[in-house]
Design a protein around this motif. Structure first.
Motif, PDB file in Angstrom:
ATOM      1  N   UNK A   1      39.422  42.275  41.669  1.00 49.57           N
ATOM      2  CA  UNK A   1      38.891  41.611  41.742  1.00 49.57           C
ATOM      3  C   UNK A   1      38.139  40.190  40.971  1.00 49.57           C
ATOM      4  N   UNK A   2      38.536  38.893  41.068  1.00 44.43           N
ATOM      5  CA  UNK A   2      38.606  37.541  40.411  1.00 44.43           C
ATOM      6  C   UNK A   2      36.782  38.030  39.192  1.00 44.43           C
ATOM      7  N   UNK A   3      36.745  37.371  38.442  1.00 42.68           N
ATOM      8  CA  UNK A   3      35.752  37.434  37.915  1.00 42.68           C
ATOM      9  C   UNK A   3      34.238  36.604  38.371  1.00 42.68           C
ATOM     10  N   UNK A   4      33.119  37.552  37.952  1.00 43.06           N
ATOM     11  CA  UNK A   4      31.975  36.643  38.667  1.00 43.06           C
ATOM     12  C   UNK A   4      31.748  35.158  37.511  1.00 43.06           C
ATOM     13  N   UNK A   5      31.772  34.998  35.922  1.00 46.71           N
ATOM     14  CA  UNK A   5      31.654  34.948  35.358  1.00 46.71           C
ATOM     15  C   UNK A   5      32.345  35.205  33.976  1.00 46.71           C
ATOM     16  N   UNK A   6      32.036  34.594  33.032  1.00 47.51           N
ATOM     17  CA  UNK A   6      32.181  34.770  31.353  1.00 47.51           C
ATOM     18  C   UNK A   6      31.426  36.203  31.017  1.00 47.51           C
ATOM     19  N   UNK A   7      32.387  36.264  30.600  1.00 48.19           N
ATOM     20  CA  UNK A   7      31.948  37.950  29.575  1.00 48.19           C
ATOM     21  C   UNK A   7      30.692  37.245  28.544  1.00 48.19           C
TER      22      UNK A   7
ATOM     23  N   UNK B   1      30.628  41.745  31.349  1.00 47.49           N
ATOM     24  CA  UNK B   1      31.549  40.953  32.720  1.00 47.49           C
ATOM     25  C   UNK B   1      31.066  41.480  34.129  1.00 47.49           C
ATOM     26  N   UNK B   2      31.510  41.359  34.963  1.00 50.70           N
ATOM     27  CA  UNK B   2      31.431  41.578  36.424  1.00 50.70           C
ATOM     28  C   UNK B   2      32.186  40.783  37.032  1.00 50.70           C
ATOM     29  N   UNK B   3      33.272  41.680  37.715  1.00 57.58           N
ATOM     30  CA  UNK B   3      34.446  40.980  38.766  1.00 57.58           C
ATOM     31  C   UNK B   3      33.993  41.582  40.209  1.00 57.58           C
TER      32      UNK B   3
ATOM     33  N   UNK C   1      34.802  44.115  41.940  1.00 57.95           N
ATOM     34  CA  UNK C   1      34.805  45.342  42.110  1.00 57.95           C
ATOM     35  C   UNK C   1      35.191  46.218  40.881  1.00 57.95           C
ATOM     36  N   UNK C   2      34.496  45.294  40.198  1.00 54.38           N
ATOM     37  CA  UNK C   2      33.999  45.515  38.321  1.00 54.38           C
ATOM     38  C   UNK C   2      33.074  45.755  38.017  1.00 54.38           C
ATOM     39  N   UNK C   3      32.107  45.811  37.147  1.00 61.92           N
ATOM     40  CA  UNK C   3      31.527  46.150  36.110  1.00 61.92           C
ATOM     41  C   UNK C   3      32.284  46.324  34.850  1.00 61.92           C
ATOM     42  N   UNK C   4      31.705  45.803  33.959  1.00 60.99           N
ATOM     43  CA  UNK C   4      32.230  46.158  32.597  1.00 60.99           C
ATOM     44  C   UNK C   4      31.372  46.590  31.107  1.00 60.99           C
ATOM     45  N   UNK C   5      31.010  47.158  30.510  1.00 58.38           N
ATOM     46  CA  UNK C   5      30.305  47.090  29.423  1.00 58.38           C
ATOM     47  C   UNK C   5      31.052  47.560  28.158  1.00 58.38           C
ATOM     48  N   UNK C   6      31.425  46.871  27.059  1.00 59.27           N
ATOM     49  CA  UNK C   6      31.664  46.853  25.729  1.00 59.27           C
ATOM     50  C   UNK C   6      30.721  47.364  24.663  1.00 59.27           C
ATOM     51  N   UNK C   7      31.294  47.853  23.747  1.00 55.15           N
ATOM     52  CA  UNK C   7      30.110  48.371  22.309  1.00 55.15           C
ATOM     53  C   UNK C   7      32.050  48.398  21.478  1.00 55.15           C
ATOM     54  N   UNK C   8      31.682  47.038  20.652  1.00 51.77           N
ATOM     55  CA  UNK C   8      32.992  47.313  19.853  1.00 51.77           C
ATOM     56  C   UNK C   8      31.881  48.370  18.527  1.00 51.77           C
TER      57      UNK C   8
END
Length: 394
Positions: free
Chosen positions: A358-364, A373-375, A377-384
């Motif tokens: 699904x489309x992103x709901x906004x920028x990261x 960042x949220x899409x 159908x997906x929520x993303x959490x990135x810890x670099x």
């Protein structure tokens, strides 16, 4: 040997001529940009195979919206990379006419397998660069040389060659490699000296401007150009004016004195800016530590891939890096090298590719070294900093 070379050039001319005739009989209007959808993970493919592709391989390839056929493609099967690439592209487009296919051409390295290059250099051996000792300048492999693109006639040959191939209705653009070798001082300073290196850079900039002017309107130009380097003013973004977008490689590995997380954060920022400005992004990410002598992030060759907890964590991390950067016309390829005859991920798909995105709901959003960042159908959490990611599918 010369007879064979001449024959290949004639064969290439006939092949390209046939494509031109077809183009004249049935005008082909190239839609420049690839297809794009947020429905599922937008994927890129970058590969080489010197033999002909099988039906199974072509069916697999036809599912990708953007494909680069690397150097040597079809060269054993059809006698040259030029013809081999066109044959492979034609076969893919027979299944999926909307797939966008890029022809690989290095901006300066004289990789073998190109019959026109061989013929040109037979007539003009002086077109190859020589080092400060008057000997043929070489790549680190000790064999492969370079075109002297500081010379007008060499650039003219290069441009005409690329124009001829892109006249094929089966080729949608060009993948341009080794830009960074030309643009940063160290690589050629050590081989040909500062004055010649500067002339090469000037020739390159002229050649890229001419390429864009001559075929850029109808052809997709993707360069290996975005890279965090101290020599670049803006991570290579200053050169995107010549191109429609950038391929990404070695995204995690160089540091130039920076920590891993600071280097990666700067790269993410450069890709985010470029993607938001409309640049096509073809992000290639190595799936992890490969076999002995494999080049990390570029050629992570391995004998097999086992979908276990460690592999899933690594793939989630790579996809999270991509997803905090991605905009429309961004594509990703988690891989283990580009020679599919040595690849363990070739012909495979993974569960993350099949899930609804699904489309992103906004920028990261970034807080320190953590991105969210949220899409649809997906929520993303990135810890670099900790090299971890959480993909929460809905």
């Amino acid at each position: 040997m010369r007879l064979k070379s001449s024959f290949l050039v004639v064969l290439l001319a006939v092949s390209l001529s046939a494509c031109s005739v077809q183009k004249q009989e049935t005008p082909v209007v190239k839609q420049k940009l690839p297809e794009f959808s947020w429905d599922k993970m937008p994927l890129y493919m970058h590969l080489r195979k010197s033999e002909a592709f099988t039906k199974k391989e072509l069916t697999y390839l036809s599912k990708f919206p953007l494909i680069t056929f690397e150097k040597t493609t079809g060269s054993k099967a059809y006698g040259s990379t030029e013809i081999g690439t066109i044959r492979a592209a034609k076969a893919v487009k027979k299944i999926n006419p909307d797939a966008k296919i890029l022809y690989y051409k290095n901006v300066i390295v004289n990789w073998g397998g190109y019959s026109e290059d061989e013929e040109f250099l037979y007539k003009h051996p002086e077109a190859l660069l020589v080092n400060t000792k008057g000997q043929k300048a070489l790549m680190p492999n000790g064999r492969t040389g370079f075109f002297d693109i500081s010379e007008d006639y060499v650039r003219e040959y290069w441009l005409n060659h690329v124009k001829k191939v892109t006249e094929s209705p089966f080729i949608d653009g060009v993948f341009l490699d080794a830009n960074i070798k030309v643009l940063v001082p160290m690589f050629f300073n050590n081989r040909v000296g500062e004055e010649k290196r500067e002339a090469i850079k000037t020739g390159y900039l002229s050649m890229m401007a001419d390429l864009d002017a001559q075929i850029g309107k109808d052809n997709l130009l993707i360069a290996n150009i975005l890279r965090v380097r101290p020599e670049f003013e803006d991570s290579g973004r200053e050169y995107l004016k010549f191109f429609d977008g950038s391929y990404i490689e070695g995204f995690e590995h160089e540091s130039f004195g920076m920590t891993y997380e600071d280097y990666l954060a700067k790269g993410i920022e450069a890709v985010q800016k470029s993607a938001r400005e409309g640049s096509v992004i073809a992000m290639s990410l190595g799936i992890g530590k490969g076999l002995e002598n494999a080049e990390a992030g570029i050629d992570d060759a391995r004998k097999k891939v086992t979908i276990n907890e460690n592999f899933t964590k690594r793939l989630d991390y790579l996809l999270a890096i991509f997803l905090v950067c991605a905009e429309e016309y961004s594509y990703v390829y988690p891989h283990d090298g580009y020679d599919i005859q040595k690849s363990a991920v070739w012909l495979k798909t993974f569960p993350q590719y099949e899930k609804n995105l699904g489309a992103p709901k906004g920028y990261a959003v970034r807080e320190g070294y953590i991105y969210t960042r949220s899409f649809e159908y997906l929520d993303v959490t990135l810890d670099i900093q900790n090299k971890t990611a959480q993909l929460d599918w809905k």
